[in-house]
Design a protein around this motif. Structure first.
Motif, PDB file in Angstrom:
ATOM      1  N   PHE A   4       0.852  -1.178   0.000  1.00 19.21           N
ATOM      2  CA  PHE A   4       0.000   0.000   0.000  1.00 19.21           C
ATOM      3  C   PHE A   4       0.888   1.228   0.000  1.00 19.21           C
ATOM      4  O   PHE A   4       1.822   1.333   0.793  1.00 19.21           O
ATOM      5  CB  PHE A   4      -0.882  -0.001   1.255  1.00 19.21           C
ATOM      6  N   THR A   5       0.586   2.157  -0.877  1.00 12.44           N
ATOM      7  CA  THR A   5       1.304   3.427  -0.900  1.00 12.44           C
ATOM      8  C   THR A   5       0.515   4.452  -0.087  1.00 12.44           C
ATOM      9  O   THR A   5      -0.630   4.209   0.304  1.00 12.44           O
ATOM     10  CB  THR A   5       1.453   3.931  -2.345  1.00 12.44           C
ATOM     11  N   VAL A   6       1.132   5.592   0.138  1.00  9.47           N
ATOM     12  CA  VAL A   6       0.419   6.690   0.793  1.00  9.47           C
ATOM     13  C   VAL A   6      -0.823   7.051  -0.015  1.00  9.47           C
ATOM     14  O   VAL A   6      -1.897   7.306   0.544  1.00  9.47           O
ATOM     15  CB  VAL A   6       1.354   7.912   0.970  1.00  9.47           C
ATOM     16  N   ALA A   7      -0.703   7.052  -1.340  1.00  7.48           N
ATOM     17  CA  ALA A   7      -1.852   7.366  -2.199  1.00  7.48           C
ATOM     18  C   ALA A   7      -2.987   6.363  -1.998  1.00  7.48           C
ATOM     19  O   ALA A   7      -4.161   6.740  -2.012  1.00  7.48           O
ATOM     20  CB  ALA A   7      -1.420   7.414  -3.663  1.00  7.48           C
ATOM     21  N   HIS A   8      -2.645   5.096  -1.802  1.00 11.46           N
ATOM     22  CA  HIS A   8      -3.682   4.094  -1.535  1.00 11.46           C
ATOM     23  C   HIS A   8      -4.408   4.399  -0.229  1.00 11.46           C
ATOM     24  O   HIS A   8      -5.636   4.276  -0.144  1.00 11.46           O
ATOM     25  CB  HIS A   8      -3.078   2.683  -1.477  1.00 11.46           C
ATOM     26  N   TRP A   9      -3.651   4.786   0.790  1.00  6.21           N
ATOM     27  CA  TRP A   9      -4.279   5.162   2.059  1.00  6.21           C
ATOM     28  C   TRP A   9      -5.156   6.406   1.884  1.00  6.21           C
ATOM     29  O   TRP A   9      -6.208   6.536   2.521  1.00  6.21           O
ATOM     30  CB  TRP A   9      -3.218   5.393   3.140  1.00  6.21           C
ATOM     31  N   CYS A  10      -4.738   7.304   1.008  1.00  5.22           N
ATOM     32  CA  CYS A  10      -5.549   8.498   0.719  1.00  5.22           C
ATOM     33  C   CYS A  10      -6.862   8.114   0.047  1.00  5.22           C
ATOM     34  O   CYS A  10      -7.892   8.771   0.273  1.00  5.22           O
ATOM     35  CB  CYS A  10      -4.763   9.484  -0.138  1.00  5.22           C
ATOM     36  N   VAL A  11      -6.846   7.062  -0.765  1.00 10.89           N
ATOM     37  CA  VAL A  11      -8.101   6.571  -1.354  1.00 10.89           C
ATOM     38  C   VAL A  11      -9.049   6.144  -0.239  1.00 10.89           C
ATOM     39  O   VAL A  11     -10.244   6.454  -0.271  1.00 10.89           O
ATOM     40  CB  VAL A  11      -7.839   5.418  -2.349  1.00 10.89           C
ATOM     41  N   LEU A  12      -8.522   5.446   0.761  1.00 14.26           N
ATOM     42  CA  LEU A  12      -9.358   5.058   1.895  1.00 14.26           C
ATOM     43  C   LEU A  12      -9.917   6.290   2.601  1.00 14.26           C
ATOM     44  O   LEU A  12     -11.114   6.350   2.912  1.00 14.26           O
ATOM     45  CB  LEU A  12      -8.566   4.188   2.874  1.00 14.26           C
TER      46      LEU A  12
END
Length: 135
Positions: A4-12
């Motif tokens: 998981f990238t930071v961007a993936h966490w931002c999607v959450l």
């Protein structure tokens, strides 16, 4: 190994933002009886539609947050698929989330010009995410 990238966490975070807006809109009515104008979980949409002022604006921010979600998710996925530099995508995703939180605050505070400017900036950031992997 995929991570998981930071961007993936931002999607959450972007996916949870509308629920935060809904909670904000409903908060003053929670715990009150329906007969006293309290939140009506039997007909939540009708209850929200009757709200005014900042509660109505928080509900509108909820709807707009749901509307912004597909483009953001798509932009992050496409950027990763195209091999965009992860740090750039991560930074842009954090900027997008930050702008969306400010957008909600400006919506609830009834600052329409500032809100619209923030909305436009978030859109531009989303476009930048989308094209960050373009070569």
């Amino acid at each position: 190994m995929a991570r998981f990238t930071v961007a993936h966490w931002c999607v959450l975070l972007a996916a949870l933002l509308p629920f935060g807006c809904a909670a904000l809109a409903k908060w003053p009515g929670v715990g009150k009886r329906r007969s006293e104008g309290g939140f009506d979980n039997a007909e939540p949409r009708a209850w929200l539609a009757r709200q005014q002022g900042w509660q109505a604006r928080a509900n509108a921010a909820q709807a707009n947050s749901f509307e912004a979600l597909p483009f953001f998710i798509g932009a992050v996925v496409i950027a990763h698929q195209l091999g965009a530099h992860r740090t750039i995508v991560d930074i842009l995703a954090v900027v997008f989330i930050t702008l969306r939180i400010i957008y909600v605050a400006m919506y609830v505070a009834d600052m329409p010009r500032t809100r619209s400017a923030i909305w436009f900036l978030a859109l531009l950031v989303n476009v930048a995410i989308l094209f960050s992997g373009w070569r």
